[in-house]
Scaffold this motif. Structure first.
Motif, PDB file in Angstrom:
ATOM      1  N   PRO A 118     -54.957 -45.918   8.182  1.00  0.00           N
ATOM      2  CA  PRO A 118     -55.980 -45.034   8.249  1.00  0.00           C
ATOM      3  C   PRO A 118     -57.253 -45.747   7.926  1.00  0.00           C
ATOM      4  N   GLY A 119     -58.333 -45.319   8.699  1.00  0.00           N
ATOM      5  CA  GLY A 119     -59.541 -46.093   8.737  1.00  0.00           C
ATOM      6  C   GLY A 119     -59.820 -47.107   9.550  1.00  0.00           C
ATOM      7  N   HIS A 120     -58.683 -47.789   9.871  1.00  0.00           N
ATOM      8  CA  HIS A 120     -58.695 -49.002  10.871  1.00  0.00           C
ATOM      9  C   HIS A 120     -59.321 -48.304  11.933  1.00  0.00           C
ATOM     10  N   PRO A 121     -60.521 -48.972  12.562  1.00  0.00           N
ATOM     11  CA  PRO A 121     -61.143 -48.764  13.838  1.00  0.00           C
ATOM     12  C   PRO A 121     -60.343 -48.187  14.921  1.00  0.00           C
ATOM     13  N   LYS A 125     -59.657 -44.568  16.563  1.00  0.00           N
ATOM     14  CA  LYS A 125     -60.092 -44.348  17.930  1.00  0.00           C
ATOM     15  C   LYS A 125     -58.734 -43.685  18.728  1.00  0.00           C
ATOM     16  N   ASP A 126     -57.774 -44.319  18.483  1.00  0.00           N
ATOM     17  CA  ASP A 126     -56.496 -44.011  18.950  1.00  0.00           C
ATOM     18  C   ASP A 126     -56.203 -42.365  18.488  1.00  0.00           C
ATOM     19  N   PHE A 127     -56.409 -42.205  17.576  1.00  0.00           N
ATOM     20  CA  PHE A 127     -56.122 -40.595  16.893  1.00  0.00           C
ATOM     21  C   PHE A 127     -57.419 -39.713  17.643  1.00  0.00           C
ATOM     22  N   ARG A 141     -53.491 -34.909  11.486  1.00  0.00           N
ATOM     23  CA  ARG A 141     -54.124 -36.145  11.069  1.00  0.00           C
ATOM     24  C   ARG A 141     -53.057 -36.559   9.916  1.00  0.00           C
ATOM     25  N   GLU A 142     -52.691 -35.820   9.009  1.00  0.00           N
ATOM     26  CA  GLU A 142     -51.927 -36.313   8.057  1.00  0.00           C
ATOM     27  C   GLU A 142     -50.364 -36.727   8.450  1.00  0.00           C
ATOM     28  N   TRP A 143     -49.987 -35.904   9.276  1.00  0.00           N
ATOM     29  CA  TRP A 143     -48.649 -36.123   9.941  1.00  0.00           C
ATOM     30  C   TRP A 143     -48.785 -37.515  10.687  1.00  0.00           C
ATOM     31  N   PHE A 144     -49.659 -37.832  11.594  1.00  0.00           N
ATOM     32  CA  PHE A 144     -49.919 -38.945  12.159  1.00  0.00           C
ATOM     33  C   PHE A 144     -49.940 -40.112  11.116  1.00  0.00           C
ATOM     34  N   LYS A 149     -47.325 -44.794   8.476  1.00  0.00           N
ATOM     35  CA  LYS A 149     -47.159 -45.307   7.149  1.00  0.00           C
ATOM     36  C   LYS A 149     -45.831 -45.635   6.895  1.00  0.00           C
ATOM     37  N   ASN A 150     -45.057 -44.641   7.128  1.00  0.00           N
ATOM     38  CA  ASN A 150     -43.173 -44.697   7.190  1.00  0.00           C
ATOM     39  C   ASN A 150     -42.912 -45.629   7.898  1.00  0.00           C
TER      40      ASN A 150
END
Lengths: 240, 240
Positions: A118-121, A125-127, A141-144, A149-150
């Protein structure tokens, strides 16, 4: 390369933003996919007198960048070396292989182990794009983030696997795109990853999965016959 | 796919051992490389009524197997699923994505983390071939083995990087080979690697870098526009 047909075609000059269309508009040789695969060879000797133009290089990289990636995270970057001193500096950490400095262009392929964070540009941009096209909602967002992460962030092995698998897609496409534009290449594993990272101040989040020399094969040298490959029967396995 | 030209050609029937030549002899569509790259899309919906023949699948895999690899170690294998129950079993561990069972062929791509080990049949065959063609001498076995061990065996991260980078080359080639033969595909990361390994009794030496569904796009569905890609300027980095 005797025995292979090249399908030449030249279209009316035009300028397209799409690198694939532009390459064809600008008169690039159209080469059948299977011939590209067949003709791509790891070439040990490069013609030191033939350069690759900036526009040719850009086309090659942009075609390769069409590779798919996990959630379109594209966790890859390139350090492109043209300067002779730079290439010699790399060669020192690459088993002193002459092709590193003999090729007009030598690339350090980088695989971003943090490309899913999260926070990577790119991730952001993808999200944003997934929300824009309606595939996700802002509330997901949290689900994504947890999904990424998992899959990619729960161990060092997973981070490396994520980065190197995707960089492998990009690397394969780079080699094929090079061949499709008439260049030769040589992918290299024989280098000291820590030495290369230090010499070029490469940040910790990058793995270096390969070096790639790109140029033209030296015509006074002879290519060895292609190496053997596993057969279909050897490739297919079943354990249950 | 409107707007792209397919270069059709049919040659006199013949049987070649070379999968690339055989595909062309058997009348496979010759498709320009750049068009293959452009037309390869991750396809979410597969036509459940259209199968892929065993010969088509073999051609696809053999073309893909031309991918280069570290010291030609080819640390990849495939589990090919056609049986509906098998595919449903996989789907259970792959976020229940319907395409896993809707595609006529779904592959589990395997990356062999031990592919560089002395005694591995592929490693032994490679060494024997390098001696045969005069690139190495029998007395250099220890040097060769230590080289591989130092590059790929000194940490879990290196083993994973070796396996997944090379499997990435093979995976990219699989997707492009599929497209070049007229098939569509979808690479998947959304699966529980431990669940898949257990369900198919996959040995510990394998990482599972991707699943790949292969078939034909369902014509009553619409493909989303291609996703964005990093520009040339975004791809090129320098840190020193």
């Amino acid at each position: 390369m005797a025995g292979f047909r090249y399908h030449l075609k030249r279209l009316a000059p035009a300028v397209s933003k799409n690198p694939v269309k532009r390459a064809m508009e600008e008169g690039a040789e159209a080469m059948d996919f299977k011939e590209v695969v067949e003709n791509r060879r790891a070439v040990n000797y490069f013609d030191t007198q033939r350069d690759i133009s900036e526009d040719q290089l850009k086309q090659m990289v942009e075609i390769a960048a069409k590779a798919p990636s996990s959630f379109n995270l594209q966790p890859w970057n390139l350090i492109v070396l043209r300067d002779h001193q730079d290439k010699l500096r790399l060669q020192k950490h690459a088993w002193d292989q002459p092709k590193v400095s003999e090729a007009p262009v030598t690339m350090i392929v980088l695989a971003d182990m943090d490309g899913w964070q999260p926070g990577h540009p790119v991730m952001e941009k993808d999200f944003a794009e997934l929300v824009k096209i309606g595939m996700l909602q802002e509330s997901q967002r949290e689900w994504f983030e947890n999904g990424c992460k998992n899959l990619y962030g729960t161990s060092d092995a997973r981070k490396v696997a994520f980065a190197c698998k995707n960089a492998g897609f990009f690397g394969m496409n780079l080699m094929l795109a090079a061949k499709s534009l008439g260049f030769d290449s040589h992918p290299m594993d024989g280098f000291d990853i820590d030495g290369v990272k230090e010499a070029f101040s490469i940040p910790d989040n990058y793995w270096v999965p390969m070096l790639l020399a790109v140029g033209y094969f030296r015509k006074d040298k002879t290519l060895l016959p292609p190496k053997w490959r596993k057969s279909y029967e050897e490739l297919l396995v079943r354990f249950d």
